[in-house]
Write a protein that holds these residues in place. Structure first.
Motif, PDB file in Angstrom:
ATOM      1  N   ARG A   1       2.464  -3.766  10.560  1.00 31.48           N
ATOM      2  CA  ARG A   1       2.109  -4.177   9.105  1.00 31.48           C
ATOM      3  C   ARG A   1       0.764  -4.598   9.596  1.00 31.48           C
ATOM      4  NH1 ARG A   1       5.052  -7.941   8.025  1.00 31.48           N
ATOM      5  NH2 ARG A   1       6.868  -6.696   6.928  1.00 31.48           N
ATOM      6  N   ALA A   2       0.469  -5.323  10.379  1.00 26.69           N
ATOM      7  CA  ALA A   2      -0.847  -5.935  10.472  1.00 26.69           C
ATOM      8  C   ALA A   2      -2.063  -4.948  11.111  1.00 26.69           C
ATOM      9  CB  ALA A   2      -0.994  -7.031  11.783  1.00 26.69           C
TER      10      ALA A   2
ATOM     11  N   TYR B   1      -4.712  -0.383   2.720  1.00 28.50           N
ATOM     12  CA  TYR B   1      -3.759  -0.225   1.840  1.00 28.50           C
ATOM     13  C   TYR B   1      -3.332  -1.789   1.571  1.00 28.50           C
ATOM     14  CZ  TYR B   1      -3.017   4.114   4.369  1.00 28.50           C
ATOM     15  OH  TYR B   1      -3.244   5.312   4.836  1.00 28.50           O
ATOM     16  N   GLU B   2      -2.760  -2.123   0.419  1.00 23.50           N
ATOM     17  CA  GLU B   2      -2.122  -3.322  -0.272  1.00 23.50           C
ATOM     18  C   GLU B   2      -0.567  -3.319   0.077  1.00 23.50           C
ATOM     19  OE1 GLU B   2      -2.445  -5.952  -3.991  1.00 23.50           O
ATOM     20  OE2 GLU B   2      -3.473  -4.209  -4.014  1.00 23.50           O
ATOM     21  N   GLU B   3      -0.266  -4.518   0.735  1.00 16.89           N
ATOM     22  CA  GLU B   3       1.440  -4.645   0.955  1.00 16.89           C
ATOM     23  C   GLU B   3       1.946  -4.661  -0.309  1.00 16.89           C
ATOM     24  OE1 GLU B   3       4.341  -7.282   3.579  1.00 16.89           O
ATOM     25  OE2 GLU B   3       2.261  -7.877   3.469  1.00 16.89           O
ATOM     26  N   GLU B   4       3.178  -4.051  -0.581  1.00 18.61           N
ATOM     27  CA  GLU B   4       3.815  -3.928  -1.946  1.00 18.61           C
ATOM     28  C   GLU B   4       4.473  -5.476  -1.935  1.00 18.61           C
ATOM     29  OE1 GLU B   4       6.300  -0.476  -3.890  1.00 18.61           O
ATOM     30  OE2 GLU B   4       7.529  -1.539  -2.098  1.00 18.61           O
ATOM     31  N   ARG B   5       4.438  -5.743  -3.423  1.00 14.37           N
ATOM     32  CA  ARG B   5       5.193  -7.139  -3.672  1.00 14.37           C
ATOM     33  C   ARG B   5       6.148  -6.727  -4.709  1.00 14.37           C
ATOM     34  NH1 ARG B   5      -0.014  -7.132  -4.332  1.00 14.37           N
ATOM     35  NH2 ARG B   5      -0.133  -7.422  -6.505  1.00 14.37           N
TER      36      ARG B   5
ATOM     37  N   GLY C   1       0.668  -3.182  -5.114  1.00 14.44           N
ATOM     38  CA  GLY C   1       0.831  -2.790  -3.730  1.00 14.44           C
ATOM     39  C   GLY C   1       1.318  -1.412  -3.298  1.00 14.44           C
TER      40      GLY C   1
ATOM     41  N   LEU D   1       1.962  -0.197   0.234  1.00 11.20           N
ATOM     42  CA  LEU D   1       2.440  -0.295   1.578  1.00 11.20           C
ATOM     43  C   LEU D   1       3.934  -1.044   1.764  1.00 11.20           C
ATOM     44  CD1 LEU D   1       2.098   0.779   4.606  1.00 11.20           C
ATOM     45  CD2 LEU D   1       0.931  -1.268   4.933  1.00 11.20           C
ATOM     46  N   THR D   2       4.846  -0.760   2.493  1.00 11.46           N
ATOM     47  CA  THR D   2       5.984  -1.473   2.973  1.00 11.46           C
ATOM     48  C   THR D   2       6.371  -1.352   4.183  1.00 11.46           C
ATOM     49  OG1 THR D   2       6.866  -1.272   0.682  1.00 11.46           O
ATOM     50  CG2 THR D   2       8.455  -1.893   2.342  1.00 11.46           C
TER      51      THR D   2
ATOM     52  N   LEU E   1      -2.651  -2.577   7.767  1.00 11.90           N
ATOM     53  CA  LEU E   1      -3.359  -2.973   6.499  1.00 11.90           C
ATOM     54  C   LEU E   1      -4.964  -2.812   6.492  1.00 11.90           C
ATOM     55  CD1 LEU E   1      -1.304  -6.426   5.786  1.00 11.90           C
ATOM     56  CD2 LEU E   1      -1.568  -4.346   4.321  1.00 11.90           C
TER      57      LEU E   1
ATOM     58  N   LEU F   1       4.708   4.345   2.400  1.00  7.30           N
ATOM     59  CA  LEU F   1       3.500   4.241   1.675  1.00  7.30           C
ATOM     60  C   LEU F   1       3.643   4.984   0.605  1.00  7.30           C
ATOM     61  CD1 LEU F   1       0.606   3.356   1.491  1.00  7.30           C
ATOM     62  CD2 LEU F   1      -0.162   5.394   2.617  1.00  7.30           C
TER      63      LEU F   1
END
Length: 201
Positions: free
Chosen positions: A116-117, A124-128, A138, A140-141, A120, A164
């Motif tokens: 993940r790190a 990409y924005e992490e999916e919430r 977001g 990205l998972t 990003l 993604l």
């Protein structure tokens, strides 16, 4: 006139019987045409009548294992279609992700937090998810690999799954683990989004 085994002339009755025996033996092992195939060219056969035993009338066209309702029961395991434009965009994102996963795999770093790190910074924005469990921003998972039963217990293999969401109809799906890594594109699955659902619905 034909001769008998003793060298004397054979009787007409014995000759007739010998001819019948030769004709009968000559036909041994040959398959004879039945009424249903009579007149068909050699090497061909006619289809069996609809009431004959054979393929089940309940098999759906294109069914994987031939089981009734296969397509209906496995619809959740089929990704949606991508439009040509979305497929092009997904392929472009896959080309950005692939070298990152390759580098992580070569460094033997495949835990979800590290993956993940590393992704990003690509923007990409992490999916919430909201309180109702639905996506709330977001794209990205990154998560742990799917667990599986091994030797009677549930085991989660080392590695990370990546999903993604590029568009509503396009995803990049990837994984990185000890043995290998892979990046592919696909349409979303009806129930699980970018990730292929586990078997055994």
């Amino acid at each position: 006139m034909p001769l008998s085994i003793s060298g004397r002339p054979a009787s007409p009755t014995a000759t007739g019987l010998a001819l019948v025996a030769v004709l009968c033996l000559g036909g041994c092992g040959e398959q004879r045409a039945t009424d249903s195939t009579a007149g068909a060219p050699a090497g061909t056969s006619r289809s069996a009548p609809s009431g004959a035993s054979g393929a089940s009338p309940y098999v759906e066209p294109g069914a994987g294992d031939g089981a009734p309702h296969y397509n209906e029961n496995n619809g959740y395991r089929r990704p949606g279609d991508m439009s040509p434009a979305s497929a092009t965009d997904a392929a472009r994102e896959a080309d950005r992700i692939r070298p990152v996963l390759k580098r992580l795999w070569e460094r033997k770093k495949w835990d979800p937090a590290t993956v993940r790190a590393a992704l990003l910074p690509l923007g990409y924005e992490e999916e919430r998810t909201g309180s109702n469990g639905k996506p709330h921003g977001g794209t990205l998972t990154v998560r742990a690999m799917n667990s599986r039963f091994t030797d009677g217990r549930e085991v989660t293999p080392e590695g990370a799954l990546v999903g993604l969401s590029v568009h509503d109809d396009a995803c990049v799906t990837a994984f990185v683990q000890k043995s290998n890594y892979e990046v592919t594109t696909n349409g979303p699955y009806p129930e699980t989004g970018c990730f292929e659902p586990p078997s055994g619905h």
